[in-house]
Write an enzyme that holds these catalytic residues in place. Structure first.
Site, PDB file in Angstrom:
ATOM      1  N   GLY A  55       0.925  -1.161  -0.036  1.00  0.00           N
ATOM      2  CA  GLY A  55      -0.107  -0.115  -0.125  1.00  0.00           C
ATOM      3  C   GLY A  55       0.886   1.147  -0.077  1.00  0.00           C
ATOM      4  O   GLY A  55       2.071   1.213   0.239  1.00  0.00           O
ATOM      5  N   CYS A  82       5.549  -6.194   1.620  1.00  0.00           N
ATOM      6  CA  CYS A  82       5.710  -4.548   1.763  1.00  0.00           C
ATOM      7  C   CYS A  82       4.977  -3.833   2.824  1.00  0.00           C
ATOM      8  O   CYS A  82       5.202  -4.023   4.052  1.00  0.00           O
ATOM      9  CB  CYS A  82       5.289  -4.235   0.187  1.00  0.00           C
ATOM     10  SG  CYS A  82       6.369  -2.624   0.136  1.00  0.00           S
ATOM     11  N   TYR A  83       4.176  -3.076   2.439  1.00  0.00           N
ATOM     12  CA  TYR A  83       3.171  -2.274   3.574  1.00  0.00           C
ATOM     13  C   TYR A  83       2.497  -3.375   4.371  1.00  0.00           C
ATOM     14  O   TYR A  83       2.612  -3.069   5.573  1.00  0.00           O
ATOM     15  CB  TYR A  83       2.309  -1.436   2.979  1.00  0.00           C
ATOM     16  CG  TYR A  83       1.319  -0.751   3.963  1.00  0.00           C
ATOM     17  CD1 TYR A  83       2.020   0.578   4.670  1.00  0.00           C
ATOM     18  CD2 TYR A  83      -0.039  -1.227   4.224  1.00  0.00           C
ATOM     19  CE1 TYR A  83       1.230   0.885   5.833  1.00  0.00           C
ATOM     20  CE2 TYR A  83      -0.645  -0.586   5.134  1.00  0.00           C
ATOM     21  CZ  TYR A  83      -0.143   0.394   5.900  1.00  0.00           C
ATOM     22  OH  TYR A  83      -0.891   1.129   6.833  1.00  0.00           O
ATOM     23  N   HIS A 172       8.377  -7.307  -3.291  1.00  0.00           N
ATOM     24  CA  HIS A 172       6.928  -7.663  -4.110  1.00  0.00           C
ATOM     25  C   HIS A 172       7.489  -9.148  -4.741  1.00  0.00           C
ATOM     26  O   HIS A 172       7.628  -9.207  -5.817  1.00  0.00           O
ATOM     27  CB  HIS A 172       6.528  -6.939  -5.092  1.00  0.00           C
ATOM     28  CG  HIS A 172       5.973  -5.507  -4.399  1.00  0.00           C
ATOM     29  ND1 HIS A 172       4.745  -5.305  -3.817  1.00  0.00           N
ATOM     30  CD2 HIS A 172       6.705  -4.380  -3.994  1.00  0.00           C
ATOM     31  CE1 HIS A 172       4.578  -4.302  -3.346  1.00  0.00           C
ATOM     32  NE2 HIS A 172       5.601  -3.614  -3.590  1.00  0.00           N
ATOM     33  N   GLU A 174       4.996 -11.017  -6.014  1.00  0.00           N
ATOM     34  CA  GLU A 174       4.002 -11.134  -6.984  1.00  0.00           C
ATOM     35  C   GLU A 174       4.434 -10.702  -8.294  1.00  0.00           C
ATOM     36  O   GLU A 174       3.883 -11.022  -9.432  1.00  0.00           O
ATOM     37  CB  GLU A 174       2.826 -10.569  -6.653  1.00  0.00           C
ATOM     38  CG  GLU A 174       2.613  -9.146  -6.598  1.00  0.00           C
ATOM     39  CD  GLU A 174       3.211  -8.463  -5.113  1.00  0.00           C
ATOM     40  OE1 GLU A 174       4.005  -9.210  -4.619  1.00  0.00           O
ATOM     41  OE2 GLU A 174       2.951  -7.252  -5.010  1.00  0.00           O
ATOM     42  N   GLY A 227     -19.462 -11.791 -29.152  1.00  0.00           N
ATOM     43  CA  GLY A 227     -18.456 -12.661 -29.794  1.00  0.00           C
ATOM     44  C   GLY A 227     -17.018 -12.367 -29.236  1.00  0.00           C
ATOM     45  O   GLY A 227     -15.953 -13.137 -29.604  1.00  0.00           O
ATOM     46  N   GLY A 228     -17.043 -11.360 -28.210  1.00  0.00           N
ATOM     47  CA  GLY A 228     -15.873 -11.532 -27.444  1.00  0.00           C
ATOM     48  C   GLY A 228     -15.577 -12.526 -26.521  1.00  0.00           C
ATOM     49  O   GLY A 228     -16.575 -13.309 -26.318  1.00  0.00           O
ATOM     50  N   VAL A 229     -14.404 -12.648 -25.750  1.00  0.00           N
ATOM     51  CA  VAL A 229     -14.031 -13.667 -25.018  1.00  0.00           C
ATOM     52  C   VAL A 229     -15.229 -13.893 -23.882  1.00  0.00           C
ATOM     53  O   VAL A 229     -15.684 -14.863 -23.394  1.00  0.00           O
ATOM     54  CB  VAL A 229     -12.893 -14.041 -24.555  1.00  0.00           C
ATOM     55  CG1 VAL A 229     -12.298 -15.120 -23.502  1.00  0.00           C
ATOM     56  CG2 VAL A 229     -11.604 -13.551 -25.491  1.00  0.00           C
ATOM     57  N   ASP A 230     -15.318 -12.795 -23.072  1.00  0.00           N
ATOM     58  CA  ASP A 230     -16.068 -12.761 -22.014  1.00  0.00           C
ATOM     59  C   ASP A 230     -17.690 -13.231 -22.083  1.00  0.00           C
ATOM     60  O   ASP A 230     -18.159 -14.192 -21.490  1.00  0.00           O
ATOM     61  CB  ASP A 230     -15.964 -11.474 -21.145  1.00  0.00           C
ATOM     62  CG  ASP A 230     -14.583 -10.880 -20.807  1.00  0.00           C
ATOM     63  OD1 ASP A 230     -13.697 -11.927 -20.980  1.00  0.00           O
ATOM     64  OD2 ASP A 230     -14.449  -9.914 -20.640  1.00  0.00           O
ATOM     65  N   LYS A 369      -9.039 -13.014 -16.571  1.00  0.00           N
ATOM     66  CA  LYS A 369      -9.193 -13.149 -17.900  1.00  0.00           C
ATOM     67  C   LYS A 369      -8.276 -14.500 -18.314  1.00  0.00           C
ATOM     68  O   LYS A 369      -9.190 -15.399 -18.995  1.00  0.00           O
ATOM     69  CB  LYS A 369      -8.501 -12.214 -18.621  1.00  0.00           C
ATOM     70  CG  LYS A 369      -8.845 -12.003 -20.061  1.00  0.00           C
ATOM     71  CD  LYS A 369      -9.910 -11.468 -20.261  1.00  0.00           C
ATOM     72  CE  LYS A 369     -10.182 -11.278 -21.859  1.00  0.00           C
ATOM     73  NZ  LYS A 369     -11.528 -10.410 -22.013  1.00  0.00           N
TER      74      LYS A 369
END
Ligand code: XMP
Length: 513
Positions: A55, A82-83, A172, A174, A227-230, A369
């Site tokens: 943060g 971190c924070y 970090h 990640e 027609g999009g992925v989602d 995603k």
């Protein structure tokens, strides 16, 4: 819950989504929760571990977000990043101070040394690069903790109290810049939290199908398929769950890429659902006639889309549920689910106001995603749909600069197809986040055979980005660009010049309009 859960407690860090994605990549389900979430709610989730995020604050700032002390009494392992690490130290009796310039303040890549006896670093090299970004540091670690990582500038880079299962790192883990960061997160999950690794998309598919069936009962579901992925994966999931109770309305505005409309219809032919494809090309083209201003095009397409969708919805009559393809990053960005309002649909630019429905269902609401893509595969959607690159709702209308006509769209479609085809042949798809052709409104003189030509200039655009907020232009090898250029001028009428867009975002945007 049908699987173990880790809570990522959000203290305002910029990498929170990334932490959650890493945890899930390790096969463990997690949810991002604001640090203000009442302990009773967290208890209900019965987490196997909690991760405190980074943060921007210092623990001594008057408005600094603090951890509820009860968190330390739950008997659940905690990893502070971190924070989050400083919070851990601060709350458990250590001392955090602002680092003096050039002493323990660290930013960027830092050579770091680890104690391999600590479970967090087990099986990993004892020396590697980490990504630091902290102004404060732990001057004194709390009682019961030992120092398990240090750098040249900072003696207290990693701390742990293995008895209580509390771990903290100043860097970090990640981010990709931390060499063995994912390994450390994996160690926290598996060595410390005793994760079983029960988060797989195959299992999730079955759970989600069961939940949708329970929720929908005998009700009717309506979904706007772009027609999009989602929206495609959401549709496939609901199709698998409730079959003919689902109506998908696919408004083909005639502004899609080559063969795309057919591909979408084909992909859904394997489900017994009500699939309505509205061929509205003529309607959209007539509405766009004479319009060249980009925002005007967007507005017309957005409004017309809703009108066409609503007309279809009216034919169906009362539906019980409207299904949307909202995904987890949207939820996190819109305030961790605090807002229950209908979001404007990213792919279609708005949603009907008066389609009559009881409730919205968002079956992808908890997925990232890459998980959505994986789920799509599990559901048997073809790779070309699952891996589809982002495509703007207004489609090719904003890639034909100036006035949009059927002829220009057809020219662009063919050129764009050739570009994508060559990119695929060169195996470059993974290095490009979004790539497409733009038909500029400019004509120039050329020579073909013995004759003079006066034809359109086509621009190629490709960007590499992780968030589309900023983007770099892709360094496509010259020979690939050359093949694309030669093919397009030979195969596509009315194009006699090809240029490659080498501007990053900012100052340019990804799309030209
Ligand atoms: P820009 O051009 O703003 O694009 O740098 C960033 C991302 O957003 C997409 N984009 C749109 N998507 N409706 C959409 O659904 C739009 O009007 C629109 N304009 C841009 C663009 O393709 C890129 O992925």
């Amino acid at each position: 819950m049908d699987h173990q859960v880790v809570i990522v407690l959000d203290f305002g860090g910029q990498y929170n989504q990334l932490i959650a994605r890493r945890v899930r990549e390790c096969g463990v389900y997690c949810e991002v929760k604001p640090y203000t979430t009442p302990i009773a709610q967290l208890r209900e989730l019965d987490p196997i571990g909690i991760i405190f995020t980074g943060g921007p604050n210092s623990v001594y700032d008057p408005n600094a977000p603090h951890a509820d002390p009860e968190l330390f009494t739950l008997g659940v392992p905690i990893l502070g990043i971190c924070y989050g690490c400083q919070l851990l130290a601060h709350h458990l009796g250590g001392r955090v101070t602002a680092a003096q310039a050039d002493t323990a303040r660290e930013y960027g890549r830092t050579e770091t040394f680890f104690d391999p006896n600590c479970k967090l670093f087990r099986g990993l090299p004892t020396e590697s690069v980490t990504w630091m970004s902290h102004g404060d540091y732990m001057e004194q670690v709390p009682q019961g903790f030992s120092l398990v990582a240090h750098s040249d500038a900072c003696p207290n880079v990693g701390i742990c109290d293995e008895k209580r299962g509390f771990y903290g790192v100043q860097f970090h883990p990640e981010v990709n810049h931390t060499q063995y960061g994912t390994g450390m997160i994996r160690n926290f999950l598996y060595e410390v939290c005793k994760a079983k690794g029960d988060w797989t998309m195959g299992d999730y598919k079955n759970i989600a199908i069961r939940q949708i069936r329970e929720k929908v009962g005998a009700g009717k579901v309506l979904l706007a398929l772009s027609g999009g992925v989602d929206s495609s994966v959401a549709a496939a999931l609901v199709a698998e769950a409730v079959g003919r109770q689902l109506t998908c309305v696919f408004v083909d505005h005639g502004l899609m890429r080559l063969n795309e409309g057919g591909e979408v219809e084909q992909a859904f032919s394997k489900w017994d659902i009500n699939f309505v494809r509205v061929n509205a090309e003529d309607l959209f083209l007539s509405k766009l006639s004479g319009i060249s201003e980009p925002e005007a095009k967007r507005k017309i397409i957005g409004e017309e889309f809703i009108r066409v969708f609503e007309a279809q919805a009216k034919k169906i009559g009362q539906v019980d549920y409207l299904c949307q393809g909202t995904i987890y990053p949207d939820v996190i960005e819109s305030g961790l689910g605090a807002s229950a309002t209908i979001k404007s649909h990213h792919n279609v630019g708005g949603l009907p106001d008066y389609v009559d429905f009881k409730e919205i269902i968002e079956p992808l609401r908890m997925l990232f995603k890459d998980e959505v893509r994986q789920l799509g595969r599990e559901l048997g959607l073809p790779e070309y749909l699952v891996m589809r690159q982002p495509f703007p709702g207004p489609g090719l209308a904003i890639r034909v600069i100036g006035e949009v006509t059927k002829e220009k769209l057809d020219t662009l479609r063919l050129a764009d197809f050739i570009f994508r085809d060559e990119v695929a042949k060169a195996n470059l798809e993974d290095s490009m986040s979004q790539y497409f052709a733009v038909l500029t409104n400019m004509r120039s003189v050329g020579v073909m055979g013995d004759g003079r030509t006066y034809d359109y200039t086509l621009a190629l655009r490709s960007v590499t980005t992780s968030d589309f907020m900023t983007a770099d232009w892709t360094r496509i090898p010259y020979d690939v660009l050359d093949r694309v250029s030669v093919r397009i001028v030979n195969e596509v009428p009315h194009i006699n010049r090809i240029v490659y867009d080498i501007t990053s975002k900012p100052p340019a945007t990804v799309e030209w309009e």
